[in-house]
Design an enzyme around this catalytic site. Structure first.
Site, PDB file in Angstrom:
ATOM      1  N   ARG A 119       0.827  -1.227   0.000  1.00  0.00           N
ATOM      2  CA  ARG A 119       0.000   0.000   0.000  1.00  0.00           C
ATOM      3  C   ARG A 119       0.850   1.262   0.000  1.00  0.00           C
ATOM      4  O   ARG A 119       0.411   2.313  -0.462  1.00  0.00           O
ATOM      5  CB  ARG A 119      -0.961  -0.019   1.193  1.00  0.00           C
ATOM      6  N   ILE A 123      -7.601   7.448  -1.030  1.00  0.00           N
ATOM      7  CA  ILE A 123      -7.401   5.999  -1.138  1.00  0.00           C
ATOM      8  C   ILE A 123      -8.236   5.423   0.002  1.00  0.00           C
ATOM      9  O   ILE A 123      -8.152   5.879   1.141  1.00  0.00           O
ATOM     10  CB  ILE A 123      -5.901   5.611  -1.046  1.00  0.00           C
ATOM     11  N   SER A 124      -9.084   4.441  -0.308  1.00  0.00           N
ATOM     12  CA  SER A 124     -10.048   3.940   0.669  1.00  0.00           C
ATOM     13  C   SER A 124      -9.364   3.285   1.862  1.00  0.00           C
ATOM     14  O   SER A 124      -8.223   2.831   1.780  1.00  0.00           O
ATOM     15  CB  SER A 124     -10.971   2.917   0.006  1.00  0.00           C
ATOM     16  N   GLN A 125     -10.124   3.212   2.945  1.00  0.00           N
ATOM     17  CA  GLN A 125      -9.661   2.512   4.144  1.00  0.00           C
ATOM     18  C   GLN A 125      -9.494   1.022   3.810  1.00  0.00           C
ATOM     19  O   GLN A 125     -10.383   0.426   3.189  1.00  0.00           O
ATOM     20  CB  GLN A 125     -10.710   2.701   5.235  1.00  0.00           C
TER      21      GLN A 125
END
Ligand code: SAH
Length: 208
Positions: A29, A55-57
């Site tokens: 990530r 950027i999503s969890q």
């Protein structure tokens, strides 16, 4: 935090699918966040990216991926490439990922990351994801990673018989991850969990 700690946090939060956890473990990530956030890349949090997007969890990525019930033969459409993180996770669990983004800048960075990580089964396009990818045959799975009051009809019409579509549906302060399953002309729906996504916006972004 390191990736193993993130995976432990996801398990503790209720993610049980081993293939999904394995895919998140394989995706670095830190490659998908901007330099200032590298140290926080493995925290279970959404982070800002370029163009005012996020950027999503990781938990939400894992939950939505789990809800897609992927197998290695399936063809997946993603709306909202953003950083490319969700696409990378999907690429390890499906045959091919088609992903659409409305910001050229984000798409270029995501393309470079896919190249760097040699993720060769991801196809990208600059466009309005609300229109789907009509040149393609139907998709087995569709994931929308931007919030919308109602699911765009063009996307539902590109879903194959028995296919699943997962999207954050509802007003900005009341979205739920919602799963749609196609049975003929009927779309069975159920809500999974409350979330807060950046909005799905029509058209290609005029700003870069
Ligand atoms: N899946 C991404 C999440 C990005 S946030 C990730 O893992 O990083 C949502 C993204 O959807 C934003 O980049 C936004 O620009 C994009 N988006 C919003 N409306 C869109 C549309 N109509 N077509 C394509 N992309 C859209």
């Amino acid at each position: 935090m390191r990736v193993v700690e993130l995976i432990m946090a996801l398990r503790a939060a209720g993610i049980v699918d081993k293939a999904v956890l394995g895919a998140l473990e394989r995706v670095p990530r830190d490659v998908f966040v901007t330099n200032e956030f590298t140290k926080r890349a493995y925290e279970n949090r959404a982070l800002p990216i370029a163009c005012g997007q996020t950027i999503s969890q990781p938990f939400v990525v894992a939950m939505m991926t789990e809800a897609l019930c992927l197998t290695p033969r399936l063809k997946v459409l993603e709306i909202g490439t953003g950083s490319g993180y969700q696409s990378a996770v999907l690429s390890h669990l499906s045959r091919r990922v088609y992903t659409i983004e409305r910001y050229r800048t984000l798409l270029k960075s995501a393309d470079a990351r896919f190249e760097q990580l040699r993720l060769r089964n991801i196809v990208t396009r600059l466009g309005d994801g609300m229109k789907g990818w009509p040149e393609q045959d139907e998709f087995d799975r569709i994931i929308v990673t931007a919030g919308t009051q109602v699911c765009p009809p063009a996307l539902l019409s590109q879903l194959c018989e028995g296919g699943l579509l997962v999207a954050p549906i509802g007003p900005p302060d009341g979205q739920f991850v919602t799963v749609f399953r196609r049975e003929g002309d009927v779309f069975h729906q159920h809500k999974l969990a409350p979330v807060r996504f950046v909005p799905l916006i029509a058209g290609i972004a005029s700003a870069l």
